[in-house]
Design a protein around this motif. Structure first.
Motif, PDB file in Angstrom:
ATOM      1  N   ALA A 100       0.815  -1.221   0.000  1.00 21.54           N
ATOM      2  CA  ALA A 100       0.000   0.000   0.000  1.00 21.54           C
ATOM      3  C   ALA A 100       0.847   1.270   0.000  1.00 21.54           C
ATOM      4  CB  ALA A 100      -0.936  -0.003   1.215  1.00 21.54           C
ATOM      5  N   ALA A 101       2.073   1.187   0.546  1.00 19.46           N
ATOM      6  CA  ALA A 101       2.959   2.361   0.601  1.00 19.46           C
ATOM      7  C   ALA A 101       3.778   2.523  -0.682  1.00 19.46           C
ATOM      8  CB  ALA A 101       3.881   2.267   1.805  1.00 19.46           C
ATOM      9  N   GLY A 102       3.648   1.551  -1.600  1.00 21.87           N
ATOM     10  CA  GLY A 102       4.393   1.628  -2.859  1.00 21.87           C
ATOM     11  C   GLY A 102       5.729   0.903  -2.847  1.00 21.87           C
ATOM     12  N   ASN A 103       6.051   0.198  -1.761  1.00 22.33           N
ATOM     13  CA  ASN A 103       7.275  -0.613  -1.716  1.00 22.33           C
ATOM     14  C   ASN A 103       7.138  -1.762  -2.710  1.00 22.33           C
ATOM     15  OD1 ASN A 103       8.663   0.782   0.481  1.00 22.33           O
ATOM     16  ND2 ASN A 103       6.950   0.020   1.736  1.00 22.33           N
ATOM     17  N   LYS A 104       8.243  -2.090  -3.374  1.00 23.78           N
ATOM     18  CA  LYS A 104       8.182  -3.093  -4.445  1.00 23.78           C
ATOM     19  C   LYS A 104       9.139  -4.252  -4.204  1.00 23.78           C
ATOM     20  CE  LYS A 104       6.982   0.265  -7.984  1.00 23.78           C
ATOM     21  NZ  LYS A 104       7.311   0.806  -9.294  1.00 23.78           N
ATOM     22  N   VAL A 105       8.669  -5.428  -4.610  1.00 26.61           N
ATOM     23  CA  VAL A 105       9.505  -6.623  -4.645  1.00 26.61           C
ATOM     24  C   VAL A 105       9.348  -7.198  -6.047  1.00 26.61           C
ATOM     25  CG1 VAL A 105       9.918  -8.924  -3.719  1.00 26.61           C
ATOM     26  CG2 VAL A 105       9.189  -7.083  -2.179  1.00 26.61           C
ATOM     27  N   PRO A 106      10.400  -7.102  -6.880  1.00 27.48           N
ATOM     28  CA  PRO A 106      10.286  -7.608  -8.250  1.00 27.48           C
ATOM     29  C   PRO A 106      10.291  -9.138  -8.282  1.00 27.48           C
ATOM     30  CG  PRO A 106      12.489  -6.782  -7.843  1.00 27.48           C
ATOM     31  CD  PRO A 106      11.683  -6.496  -6.608  1.00 27.48           C
ATOM     32  N   TYR A 107       9.696  -9.662  -9.328  1.00 31.38           N
ATOM     33  CA  TYR A 107       9.681 -11.109  -9.544  1.00 31.38           C
ATOM     34  C   TYR A 107       9.825 -11.382 -11.033  1.00 31.38           C
ATOM     35  CZ  TYR A 107       4.853 -10.350 -10.991  1.00 31.38           C
ATOM     36  OH  TYR A 107       3.735  -9.904 -11.641  1.00 31.38           O
ATOM     37  N   THR A 108      10.068 -12.634 -11.383  1.00 29.09           N
ATOM     38  CA  THR A 108      10.121 -13.054 -12.784  1.00 29.09           C
ATOM     39  C   THR A 108       9.135 -14.211 -12.967  1.00 29.09           C
ATOM     40  OG1 THR A 108      11.978 -14.556 -12.333  1.00 29.09           O
ATOM     41  CG2 THR A 108      12.519 -12.343 -13.167  1.00 29.09           C
ATOM     42  N   ILE A 109       8.801 -14.457 -14.211  1.00 28.08           N
ATOM     43  CA  ILE A 109       7.878 -15.551 -14.529  1.00 28.08           C
ATOM     44  C   ILE A 109       8.537 -16.507 -15.514  1.00 28.08           C
ATOM     45  CG2 ILE A 109       5.847 -14.097 -14.224  1.00 28.08           C
ATOM     46  CD1 ILE A 109       5.678 -14.363 -17.461  1.00 28.08           C
ATOM     47  N   SER A 110       7.964 -17.687 -15.594  1.00 24.46           N
ATOM     48  CA  SER A 110       8.287 -18.639 -16.649  1.00 24.46           C
ATOM     49  C   SER A 110       6.958 -19.230 -17.094  1.00 24.46           C
ATOM     50  CB  SER A 110       9.219 -19.741 -16.151  1.00 24.46           C
ATOM     51  OG  SER A 110       9.480 -20.657 -17.197  1.00 24.46           O
ATOM     52  N   TYR A 111       6.711 -19.179 -18.390  1.00 24.43           N
ATOM     53  CA  TYR A 111       5.461 -19.691 -18.935  1.00 24.43           C
ATOM     54  C   TYR A 111       5.799 -20.733 -19.975  1.00 24.43           C
ATOM     55  CZ  TYR A 111       0.852 -19.773 -21.111  1.00 24.43           C
ATOM     56  OH  TYR A 111      -0.357 -20.169 -21.620  1.00 24.43           O
ATOM     57  N   ASP A 112       5.345 -21.943 -19.764  1.00 27.75           N
ATOM     58  CA  ASP A 112       5.570 -23.022 -20.719  1.00 27.75           C
ATOM     59  C   ASP A 112       7.060 -23.211 -21.018  1.00 27.75           C
ATOM     60  OD1 ASP A 112       4.972 -25.033 -22.593  1.00 27.75           O
ATOM     61  OD2 ASP A 112       4.967 -23.577 -24.224  1.00 27.75           O
ATOM     62  N   ASN A 113       7.875 -23.092 -20.001  1.00 29.17           N
ATOM     63  CA  ASN A 113       9.317 -23.281 -20.165  1.00 29.17           C
ATOM     64  C   ASN A 113       9.908 -22.389 -21.253  1.00 29.17           C
ATOM     65  OD1 ASN A 113       9.465 -25.285 -18.127  1.00 29.17           O
ATOM     66  ND2 ASN A 113       8.652 -26.775 -19.570  1.00 29.17           N
ATOM     67  N   SER A 114       9.314 -21.211 -21.437  1.00 27.56           N
ATOM     68  CA  SER A 114       9.798 -20.293 -22.478  1.00 27.56           C
ATOM     69  C   SER A 114      10.941 -19.418 -21.978  1.00 27.56           C
ATOM     70  CB  SER A 114       8.647 -19.411 -22.970  1.00 27.56           C
ATOM     71  OG  SER A 114       8.160 -18.614 -21.912  1.00 27.56           O
ATOM     72  N   GLY A 115      11.452 -19.732 -20.829  1.00 20.98           N
ATOM     73  CA  GLY A 115      12.545 -18.958 -20.267  1.00 20.98           C
ATOM     74  C   GLY A 115      12.043 -18.024 -19.183  1.00 20.98           C
ATOM     75  N   VAL A 116      12.975 -17.537 -18.398  1.00 20.91           N
ATOM     76  CA  VAL A 116      12.648 -16.624 -17.319  1.00 20.91           C
ATOM     77  C   VAL A 116      12.483 -15.240 -17.911  1.00 20.91           C
ATOM     78  CG1 VAL A 116      13.499 -15.619 -15.168  1.00 20.91           C
ATOM     79  CG2 VAL A 116      13.881 -18.048 -15.656  1.00 20.91           C
ATOM     80  N   ARG A 117      11.400 -14.581 -17.548  1.00 18.71           N
ATOM     81  CA  ARG A 117      11.095 -13.267 -18.120  1.00 18.71           C
ATOM     82  C   ARG A 117      10.601 -12.318 -17.042  1.00 18.71           C
ATOM     83  NH1 ARG A 117       9.418 -13.823 -23.927  1.00 18.71           N
ATOM     84  NH2 ARG A 117       9.879 -15.955 -24.497  1.00 18.71           N
ATOM     85  N   SER A 118      10.933 -11.080 -17.237  1.00 16.95           N
ATOM     86  CA  SER A 118      10.407 -10.016 -16.400  1.00 16.95           C
ATOM     87  C   SER A 118       9.087  -9.553 -17.000  1.00 16.95           C
ATOM     88  CB  SER A 118      11.397  -8.850 -16.385  1.00 16.95           C
ATOM     89  OG  SER A 118      10.786  -7.696 -15.844  1.00 16.95           O
ATOM     90  N   LEU A 119       8.206  -9.060 -16.173  1.00 19.50           N
ATOM     91  CA  LEU A 119       6.965  -8.468 -16.669  1.00 19.50           C
ATOM     92  C   LEU A 119       7.027  -6.944 -16.604  1.00 19.50           C
ATOM     93  CD1 LEU A 119       4.176 -10.855 -15.327  1.00 19.50           C
ATOM     94  CD2 LEU A 119       4.952 -10.552 -17.667  1.00 19.50           C
ATOM     95  N   SER A 120       8.245  -6.393 -16.650  1.00 17.22           N
ATOM     96  CA  SER A 120       8.375  -4.939 -16.695  1.00 17.22           C
ATOM     97  C   SER A 120       7.764  -4.404 -17.993  1.00 17.22           C
ATOM     98  CB  SER A 120       9.834  -4.520 -16.570  1.00 17.22           C
ATOM     99  OG  SER A 120      10.608  -5.116 -17.592  1.00 17.22           O
TER     100      SER A 120
END
Length: 153
Positions: free
Chosen positions: A88-108
């Motif tokens: 709620a204060a705007g603090n961020k924790v980034p993460y990455t995804i992997s979809y169908d083993n297509s590699g690790v990707r950022s959602l930036s």
């Protein structure tokens, strides 16, 4: 010419002048298949992630892609918070995804995957997230919303 032969020849002349009918008829048969592109998301994990410890390749959903277009379709994955869990204060924790083993990707930025053939019976794919450990995370509840959509090519 004999009197009897004249009527016979007259009938032959009349019949010869009439051409046989060449009627052609056709019966059109048509069919149509409507475009059907859908994506179904089944959440695999509803557990809250310990952001201090992080997690690696947590399977959070299974996604079923279905599209009957012969030239394929596109899957788009977007994040409401540009690939970060936010409190709620705007603090961020980034993460990455992997979809169908297509590699690790950022959602930036949006992730768009192109499928070049139809998925007629549906194809189910795994959706995982990786959240690096963040020992200095500020206390709070963090969240993000990921949207997965399908569109015809």
């Amino acid at each position: 010419m004999s009197h009897l032969l004249r009527p016979f020849l007259a009938v032959l002349a009349i019949l010869g002048a009439v051409s046989p009918a060449n009627a052609v008829n056709s019966v059109p048969i048509k069919g149509k298949v409507e475009t059907n592109c859908t994506v179904q998301v089944s959440q695999s994990s509803t557990a809250s992630i310990d952001l201090v410890k992080g997690t690696s390749r947590l399977n959070v959903a299974r996604v079923r892609e279905l599209c009957n277009l012969g030239n394929g379709f596109k899957i788009s994955i977007t994040s409401a918070n540009a690939g970060s869990l936010v409190d709620a204060a705007g603090n961020k924790v980034p993460y990455t995804i992997s979809y169908d083993n297509s590699g690790v990707r950022s959602l930036s930025a949006d992730v768009v995957l192109t499928r070049t053939s139809p998925a007629l019976i549906g194809t189910t794919r795994n959706f995982t997230v990786t959240v690096p450990a963040k020992a200095d995370a500020v206390a709070g509840s963090y969240a993000d919303t990921i949207t997965i959509s399908i569109a015809a090519r």
